[in-house]
Design an enzyme around this catalytic site. Structure first.
Site, PDB file in Angstrom:
ATOM      1  N   ASP A 166     -10.574   2.353  -3.637  1.00  0.00           N
ATOM      2  CA  ASP A 166     -10.356   3.792  -3.500  1.00  0.00           C
ATOM      3  C   ASP A 166     -10.961   4.609  -4.638  1.00  0.00           C
ATOM      4  O   ASP A 166     -10.918   5.839  -4.604  1.00  0.00           O
ATOM      5  CB  ASP A 166      -8.846   4.101  -3.451  1.00  0.00           C
ATOM      6  CG  ASP A 166      -8.206   3.696  -2.142  1.00  0.00           C
ATOM      7  OD1 ASP A 166      -8.909   3.699  -1.113  1.00  0.00           O
ATOM      8  OD2 ASP A 166      -7.003   3.371  -2.142  1.00  0.00           O
TER       9      ASP A 166
ATOM     10  N   GLU B 243       7.386 -22.074  -4.384  1.00  0.00           N
ATOM     11  CA  GLU B 243       6.321 -21.260  -4.968  1.00  0.00           C
ATOM     12  C   GLU B 243       6.814 -19.824  -5.127  1.00  0.00           C
ATOM     13  O   GLU B 243       7.379 -19.251  -4.200  1.00  0.00           O
ATOM     14  CB  GLU B 243       5.075 -21.253  -4.078  1.00  0.00           C
ATOM     15  CG  GLU B 243       3.952 -20.410  -4.663  1.00  0.00           C
ATOM     16  CD  GLU B 243       2.847 -20.096  -3.662  1.00  0.00           C
ATOM     17  OE1 GLU B 243       1.675 -20.114  -4.058  1.00  0.00           O
ATOM     18  OE2 GLU B 243       3.168 -19.833  -2.483  1.00  0.00           O
TER      19      GLU B 243
ATOM     20  N   ASP C  72       0.810  -1.212   0.000  1.00  0.00           N
ATOM     21  CA  ASP C  72       0.000   0.000   0.000  1.00  0.00           C
ATOM     22  C   ASP C  72       0.846   1.266   0.000  1.00  0.00           C
ATOM     23  O   ASP C  72       1.861   1.360   0.707  1.00  0.00           O
ATOM     24  CB  ASP C  72      -0.896  -0.016   1.248  1.00  0.00           C
ATOM     25  CG  ASP C  72      -1.771   1.205   1.374  1.00  0.00           C
ATOM     26  OD1 ASP C  72      -2.700   1.338   0.558  1.00  0.00           O
ATOM     27  OD2 ASP C  72      -1.516   2.033   2.275  1.00  0.00           O
TER      28      ASP C  72
END
Length: 549
Positions: free
Chosen positions: A354, A282, A216
């Site tokens: 957002d 992975e 973020d």
């Protein structure tokens, strides 16, 4: 509007999962409430995993689920290693991961590194000047005006959520920086202890089986170093936005608080942590959120021999609306594909928590076209929950408003211009009470007014629907031509765009977007890669017919 998708059937490609992943953003508060408290939770997400699998989703990105006072609905984290009780428990999370893996789905967590909650133990101790935590955050002395001895904030910096980005602490006798909500103090990444602390947070969740992170607000991790400005944080200059007022974030040019060089080094360091786990079998994925120009975004991919992240490409969000023509859309695609470093993977985003919803932004008659575009282009596609249904923004009254960005306006008339709540209304599963989201008398946000018409049950049973088209395109996305084929994009007119994905001498997928209300003839004979007759396998809601000549 007429919209067609044509292709020749093929076998899906066996590539690294993330390079062509279809990632679905789940906003947990609004996805499914399992316990009747009006708030979506982890058990609710687990319950609906089969739906996501059937839709063709590869990975699920969960918006923050960590312990938080919820002043910014979970983006103000008080403990990165605990689950917020309204979402469930760590056992619930482990069950979610286990069930997802059984279905072949992966879990990506939202990592919020720029700030914590002011209720975090780190901040509480920092405010007390605890030696270990003293410099975990950005602290600074105020500036005293000699004339009247009035104390002012350390600089003129403005919060994303309006007003000063500095808050005075009586306990510490200094100001702390908060580029977002007052209760979200910014961490100090010039402190190596903070950098190591956040790497340990990544490891904590990687050890619990997550497949990666969405990072973020990454481009605001660093601020100008006061050592370079006489021990002070420098003021930012006035922007060119004539409509902005001093309290608005848009009032200033943010040259000292975003896109600094140190940001990229930190991202490369985090990629190195993820690589430690990738070596165990992975690939661990990282996508970074930064609203910035393309040149800055390209730096997130890596530099000087160091790997980085996949940056979010918000071109389809920022630059596409109801009036955008296909020539402009082609320019958005071309800019990213030509500027992206060789060997890297593109990303395509139509919406998130957002932004106004896709259908509200571009119109319901363009939803199918934009969803198809994101899913047919090379790279990673991101879908925000509900966009596959053509959900529109809901109406949220001033009394029901939760978003601090709207509440901080203190304006019950114009708050809606700043609110993100309308795109966060609960997912409409059916036409029953609360759209099948919750059995509660009151949900955390009201469901959208049109939920009886726009809901999953209705769209599954309809002859044609946004959901059915999305699901069909998601299935086509698994073929070789999409997974590893070449790309050709042609704007035939201002309203007709043709996207071709093909493997020479093997197969081709042709997507045709017609953004006008008129029918037309599309001549594909000059496309050399199309040497066989094509078959229509999916068409949008507003496509009433197709004649293959």
């Amino acid at each position: 509007m007429r919209l067609l998708l044509i292709f020749v059937v093929s076998v899906s490609a066996d590539l690294n999962w993330w390079k062509t992943a279809l990632v679905y953003q789940v906003y947990p508060r609004s996805f499914k409430d399992s316990d009747g408290d009006g708030i979506g939770d982890l058990k609710g997400v687990t319950e609906k995993l089969p739906y996501l699998k059937d839709t063709g989703i590869d990975a699920i990105w969960l918006s923050p689920i960590f312990l938080s006072p919820m002043r910014d609905v979970g983006y103000d984290i008080s403990d990165y290693r605990k689950i917020a009780p309204e979402f469930g428990t760590m056992l619930d999370f482990e069950m979610l991961v286990r069930t997802a893996k059984e279905l072949g789905l992966r879990i990506i967590l939202d990592f919020v590194p720029n700030h914590t909650s002011n209720e975090s133990e780190w901040f509480v101790r920092s405010q007390k000047s605890d030696p270990h935590y003293k410099d975990y955050y950005i602290w600074a002395d105020g500036i005293t005006k000699e004339a009247d001895q009035e104390m002012l904030p350390p600089s003129n910096w403005v919060s994303h959520f309006r007003k000063s980005a500095w808050k005075y602490s009586e306990e510490r006798g200094q100001y702390y920086l908060h580029q977002f909500v007052i209760g979200q103090p910014d961490l100090n990444y010039r402190n190596e202890k903070v950098q190591e602390e956040m790497k340990e947070v990544l490891r904590f969740w990687l050890d619990r089986g997550v497949s990666g992170f969405r990072v973020d607000a990454v481009n605001v991790l660093y601020e100008a170093d006061p050592k370079n400005y006489g021990g002070r944080y420098p003021d930012e200059s006035r922007s060119d936005d004539p409509s902005a007022v001093p309290d608005d974030y848009e009032y200033l040019k943010h040259i000292y608080t975003r896109d600094l060089d140190e940001v990229y080094t930190t991202i490369y360091d985090w990629r190195q942590v993820l690589d430690e786990y990738t070596s165990k079998g992975e690939y661990k994925f990282m996508v970074t959120e930064a609203y910035a120009d393309v040149e800055h975004l390209m730096r997130y991919y890596g530099a000087e021999g160091r790997n980085g992240s996949v940056p979010f490409n918000f071109g389809l969000v920022d630059k596409v609306n109801k009036d955008t023509n296909v020539v402009e859309i082609k320019a958005i695609i071309d800019e990213w594909m030509t500027k992206m470093p060789a060997g890297k993977v593109a990303s395509w985003v139509n919406g998130n928590h957002d932004q106004p919803r896709l259908a509200s932004r571009v119109g319901t008659n363009r939803v199918d076209a934009m969803n198809m575009l994101a899913l047919i282009l090379p790279g990673i596609a991101f879908t925000y929950q509900g966009e596959e249904l053509g959900m529109t923004d809901g109406f949220i009254s001033w009394e029901d408003t939760q978003d601090p960005r709207a509440c901080n306006t203190d304006d019950p008339v114009n708050y809606w211009k700043h609110s993100r709540d309308p795109c966060r209304t609960p997912f409409p599963w059916d036409g029953s009470l609360n759209a099948g989201f919750s059995t509660s008398d009151r949900t955390w946000l009201p469901v959208a007014d049109n939920y009886k018409e726009v809901n999953l049950e209705t769209e599954i049973t309809a002859l044609k629907s946004h959901y059915k088209f999305y699901r069909d395109v998601a299935a086509i996305r698994k073929c070789d031509a999409i997974q590893k084929g070449r790309l050709d994009v042609k704007a035939l007119t201002e309203s007709i765009l043709v996207i071709v994905r093909w493997i020479p001498n093997a197969e081709a997928v042709v997507a045709i977007m017609n953004l006008s209300e008129n029918t037309g003839t599309v001549d594909l004979s000059n496309m050399e890669m199309l040497t066989v007759k094509l078959k229509v396998v999916a068409s949008g809601v507003d496509c009433n017919g197709f004649e293959n000549k």
